[in-house]
Design an enzyme around this catalytic site. Structure first.
Site, PDB file in Angstrom:
ATOM      1  N   HIS A 205      -6.000  -2.036  13.260  1.00  0.00           N
ATOM      2  CA  HIS A 205      -6.289  -1.242  12.064  1.00  0.00           C
ATOM      3  C   HIS A 205      -7.777  -0.906  12.053  1.00  0.00           C
ATOM      4  O   HIS A 205      -8.609  -1.748  11.712  1.00  0.00           O
ATOM      5  CB  HIS A 205      -5.899  -2.012  10.796  1.00  0.00           C
ATOM      6  CG  HIS A 205      -4.441  -1.999  10.530  1.00  0.00           C
ATOM      7  ND1 HIS A 205      -3.540  -2.721  11.276  1.00  0.00           N
ATOM      8  CD2 HIS A 205      -3.701  -1.311   9.617  1.00  0.00           C
ATOM      9  CE1 HIS A 205      -2.319  -2.498  10.827  1.00  0.00           C
ATOM     10  NE2 HIS A 205      -2.388  -1.646   9.823  1.00  0.00           N
ATOM     11  N   ALA A 246       0.420   0.583   1.259  1.00  0.00           N
ATOM     12  CA  ALA A 246       0.359   0.203   2.675  1.00  0.00           C
ATOM     13  C   ALA A 246      -0.606   1.108   3.459  1.00  0.00           C
ATOM     14  O   ALA A 246      -1.147   2.088   2.939  1.00  0.00           O
ATOM     15  CB  ALA A 246       1.755   0.252   3.285  1.00  0.00           C
ATOM     16  N   HIS A 247      -0.773   0.780   4.739  1.00  0.00           N
ATOM     17  CA  HIS A 247      -1.751   1.484   5.564  1.00  0.00           C
ATOM     18  C   HIS A 247      -1.439   2.978   5.695  1.00  0.00           C
ATOM     19  O   HIS A 247      -0.300   3.397   5.767  1.00  0.00           O
ATOM     20  CB  HIS A 247      -1.882   0.845   6.956  1.00  0.00           C
ATOM     21  CG  HIS A 247      -0.608   0.735   7.715  1.00  0.00           C
ATOM     22  ND1 HIS A 247      -0.442  -0.143   8.762  1.00  0.00           N
ATOM     23  CD2 HIS A 247       0.571   1.388   7.622  1.00  0.00           C
ATOM     24  CE1 HIS A 247       0.773  -0.019   9.262  1.00  0.00           C
ATOM     25  NE2 HIS A 247       1.401   0.904   8.587  1.00  0.00           N
ATOM     26  N   ASN A 248      -2.507   3.767   5.699  1.00  0.00           N
ATOM     27  CA  ASN A 248      -2.478   5.229   5.911  1.00  0.00           C
ATOM     28  C   ASN A 248      -1.902   6.021   4.746  1.00  0.00           C
ATOM     29  O   ASN A 248      -1.733   7.233   4.854  1.00  0.00           O
ATOM     30  CB  ASN A 248      -1.702   5.602   7.185  1.00  0.00           C
ATOM     31  CG  ASN A 248      -2.171   4.857   8.413  1.00  0.00           C
ATOM     32  OD1 ASN A 248      -3.346   4.544   8.540  1.00  0.00           O
ATOM     33  ND2 ASN A 248      -1.255   4.549   9.306  1.00  0.00           N
ATOM     34  N   SER A 266       1.921   5.326   5.687  1.00  0.00           N
ATOM     35  CA  SER A 266       1.801   6.724   6.116  1.00  0.00           C
ATOM     36  C   SER A 266       2.522   7.719   5.222  1.00  0.00           C
ATOM     37  O   SER A 266       2.729   8.861   5.623  1.00  0.00           O
ATOM     38  CB  SER A 266       2.281   6.894   7.571  1.00  0.00           C
ATOM     39  OG  SER A 266       1.524   6.092   8.444  1.00  0.00           O
TER      40      SER A 266
END
Length: 325
Positions: A205, A246-248, A266
């Site tokens: 990450h 969450a990520h992105n 995402s």
């Protein structure tokens, strides 16, 4: 914005990248690859990845010189981008990312922190007891920080911000007039794993968290930093308590999200969106502008602009109410 915190170990010769991927390809061996980026932000002499037909239109416009992809997807790339065909795009991308950013899978506690009273911030920030500050931290004017909060390394905080008690920040850019309430964890690595027979591979990450002006993050929220791109909260957006981003994930401006909502990696949430409590948004989805999502809903496909949806799977409120008769 590119990550201002992680150090790129590149550039590398393309032959080194091909060796990692176990690819035999007739290619100019002295070609240099300077970085790994997502399809949208990649520039010339960068490598990117393309693993789903959902991103066909973005892939057609990528400026990357190389792309890790599959046999079925490679023809969607522009002529200026050389396809590097592999069996598993995500695992291959993980290995290349670790080559450029070897420390990006680690996230241990920051042992560089000092008590704020022993730093240059002691006379600039109003702080509670036991506030700790790490390296490469910038804090603007008129900021408040609550008890037992840790601002770990690589954090930029703008003017007029309020950070609650028992909160941890890392790898984040907090713009002006932002409030982050108690017990939040922001900027830690996301939940990215690739199962294999020998071990589960953790995805690097190298993104950050960006929280834009005049936003508020409720108690107990967790916002993961991005993997290759960034996680971003738009201006004047309000998150209730116990929310996971969450990520992105990208969330637009003027959006309101009620408690216990989870948004998977995402996904892109538009502006002027309202999401009811305990709703869940699956990964890699697009929720348009001016959308309303009822509490407890499960969103598993894209939602167009101006829609009102509810239920699991989420459908238009009119259809939902009709089915309940």
């Amino acid at each position: 914005m590119p990550n201002p915190f992680f150090i790129n170990s590149g550039p590398f010769n393309i032959s080194e990248i091909l060796k990692i991927l176990k690819i035999n390809l007739k290619i100019v061996e002295n070609k240099i690859v300077k970085d790994i980026r997502d399809l949208l932000s990649a520039e010339r002499d960068c490598i990117t990845f393309f693993h789903s037909k959902k991103y066909n239109e973005i892939a057609k416009k990528t400026k990357a010189s190389y792309c890790i992809t599959t046999q079925n997807l490679k023809d969607h790339l522009p002529n200026t981008c050389t396809a590097l065909v592999v069996d598993n795009v995500l695992i291959s991308t993980s290995l290349v990312t670790q080559k450029f950013y070897p420390n990006s899978t680690e996230d241990e506690y920051d042992n560089s922190v000092s008590n704020i009273n022993d730093t240059n911030f002691k006379d600039k920030v109003i702080a509670g007891k036991n506030v700790l500050i790490g390296e490469n931290v910038k804090i603007g004017k008129n900021c408040l920080i609550g008890h037992n909060t840790i601002i770990e390394r690589n954090v930029q905080i703008g003017d007029n911000c309020k950070i609650g008690s028992n909160t941890i920040l890392r790898n984040s850019v907090i713009k002006d007039n932002v409030s982050i309430l108690d017990n939040c964890v922001i900027g830690k690595k996301g939940f990215g794993f690739f199962p294999s027979q020998s071990k589960n591979l953790r995805y690097p990450h190298i993104g950050i968290v960006i929280i834009n002006e005049n936003s508020e993050i409720g108690c107990g929220a967790t916002i993961d930093r991005g993997s290759l791109s960034n996680t971003e909260i738009g201006k004047n957006t309000y998150l209730d308590n116990q929310i996971h981003i969450a990520h992105n994930v990208k969330i637009g401006e003027n959006t309101i999200i009620a408690g216990q909502v989870g948004i998977a990696g995402s996904s892109i949430i538009g502006s002027n969106v309202k999401i009811g409590g305990q709703a869940g948004i699956s990964g890699h989805l697009r929720v348009g502008n001016n959308v309303e999502i009822g509490g407890g809903s499960g969103v598993i496909k894209d939602v167009p602009d101006n829609a009102k949806v509810m239920g699991y799977p989420a459908k238009s409120i009119r259809e939902f109410l009709k089915d309940k008769r």
